[in-house]
Design an enzyme around this catalytic site. Structure first.
Site, mmCIF file in Angstrom:
data_model
loop_
_atom_site.group_PDB
_atom_site.id
_atom_site.type_symbol
_atom_site.label_atom_id
_atom_site.label_comp_id
_atom_site.label_asym_id
_atom_site.label_seq_id
_atom_site.Cartn_x
_atom_site.Cartn_y
_atom_site.Cartn_z
ATOM 1 N N ALA A 106 -0.729 -0.793 0.865
ATOM 2 C CA ALA A 106 -1.461 -1.996 1.279
ATOM 3 C C ALA A 106 -1.563 -3.046 0.183
ATOM 4 O O ALA A 106 -2.199 -4.082 0.380
ATOM 5 C CB ALA A 106 -2.856 -1.594 1.748
ATOM 6 N N ASN B 167 -6.635 4.400 -2.131
ATOM 7 C CA ASN B 167 -5.291 4.764 -2.574
ATOM 8 C C ASN B 167 -4.652 3.629 -3.370
ATOM 9 O O ASN B 167 -3.935 3.866 -4.341
ATOM 10 C CB ASN B 167 -4.416 5.129 -1.363
ATOM 11 C CG ASN B 167 -4.845 6.453 -0.778
ATOM 12 O OD1 ASN B 167 -4.479 7.502 -1.280
ATOM 13 N ND2 ASN B 167 -5.662 6.417 0.259
ATOM 14 N N HIS C 63 -7.834 -7.279 -0.876
ATOM 15 C CA HIS C 63 -7.503 -6.597 -2.130
ATOM 16 C C HIS C 63 -7.191 -7.632 -3.212
ATOM 17 O O HIS C 63 -6.395 -8.542 -2.974
ATOM 18 C CB HIS C 63 -6.267 -5.712 -1.949
ATOM 19 C CG HIS C 63 -6.430 -4.655 -0.909
ATOM 20 N ND1 HIS C 63 -7.302 -3.604 -1.041
ATOM 21 C CD2 HIS C 63 -5.841 -4.481 0.294
ATOM 22 C CE1 HIS C 63 -7.227 -2.827 0.021
ATOM 23 N NE2 HIS C 63 -6.356 -3.346 0.856
#
Ligand code: NAI
Ligand code: OAA
Length: 266
Positions: free
Chosen positions: A123, A189, A219
């Site tokens: 991601a 992760n 993010h």
């Protein structure tokens, strides 16, 4: 045609199967699930991909490539044995490498089998830039993961707070990437991936935030070093089937698989 075994057929796995349908260079031939999930997987695959074998372990023959989209426990259980047998593996649950000794075990298993384990970017972006910058020397790397409160359900973020009652952002974790990945195995992760590409699990600073004002998984990476600096910000759409997981993770897994089959890879 590369024959692929997929470990885990949840939100990511089922989307990977869907995207690979009719692919010229890759065919999913087996899906690995826990014993209690076999019947459900068989029922789901009847429509999605009839003919795909459902099993509780990676088949010992007839598989050229393994892709893990299951969770941290699947690395010890399925990825290590496949590597030892010489089957290359693509791994999404990168946070599993926060467990003491697991990264070394993966390396030894791959060397024993004469093959390779690939950790996907999943991601997050700019893993190529960060890993290149590391060669010149990095001074600091910070990662911030911001998700809607519902994405933190079933995690330690619920201890001492009512996620449904949040009206403003709430920092739920601050610490190292190693701690983040271990405490939030389904949500951090990318913290592990950023750290493994950059300053390592213990020197990468991580903040995790539950934020009722966002609908996406946001993010951010800020890195500084001899190369200069960069700031990356991504607003990822979550998968409908799992709000913890960004759709980009699926595309990252499919890209990694297609690159294995391609004559020219980017
Ligand atoms: N690198 C990245 O950016 C990201 C990585 N992930 C990783 O991918 C994993 C899967 O994500 P989702 O598909 O959204 O989760 P999910 O919960 O929708 O699906 C997981 C599936 O794997 C199966 N499973 C669980 N343990 C297993 C085992 N030991 N062996 C075989 N199958 C097993 C479950 O039955 C379930 O069907 C996450 O737990 C996380 O570790 C998730 C999001 C981003
Ligand atoms: O999919 C995402 O946005 C990130 C995620 O869950 C993880 O890092 O485990």
């Amino acid at each position: 045609m590369l024959r692929v075994a997929l470990i885990g057929c949840g939100a990511i796995g089922s989307s990977v199967i869907e995207l690979l349908k009719g692919d010229a260079g890759l065919a999913v031939v087996a899906v690995v699930t826990p014993a209690e999930g076999v019947a459900a997987a068989q029922a789901a695959l009847q429509k999605l991909a009839p003919g795909v074998q459902v099993c509780t372990g990676v088949p010992e023959s007839g598989v050229d490539l393994v892709v893990e989209t299951a969770g941290h426990a699947a690395i010890e259980e399925h990825v290590l044995p496949a590597l030892r047998r010489g089957t290359p593996c693509v791994v999404a649950s990168v946070g599993a490498l926060s467990a003491p000794g697991l990264a070394e075990k993966l390396e030894i298993a791959a060397i024993t089998g004469g093959t390779q384990v690939q950790l996907i970017a999943g991601a997050i972006g700019a893993i190529d830039a960060l890993a290149a910058a590391r060669i010149g020397g990095l001074d600091s790397v910070r990662y911030t993961g911001r998700k809607p409160p519902r994405a933190w359900k079933g995690t330690p973020a619920e201890q001492g707070r009512d996620l449904d009652a949040l009206t403003a952002e709430c920092v739920i974790f601050e610490g190292s990437a190693r701690e983040a990945a271990a405490l939030y195995p389904k949500n951090a992760n990318v913290a592990a991936t950023v750290s493994l590409a950059g300053l390592g699990l213990d020197r990468t600073l991580v903040r995790l935030i539950a934020d009722p004002t966002v609908a996406e998984n946001v993010h951010t990476v800020e890195a500084e070093g001899a190369f200069g600096s960069f700031e990356l910000s991504m607003r990822n759409k979550p998968l409908a089937a799992n709000p913890k997981t960004s759709a980009l993770t699926v595309y990252s897994a499919v890209r990694a698989l297609r690159n294995r089959a391609a004559a020219l890879a980017i």
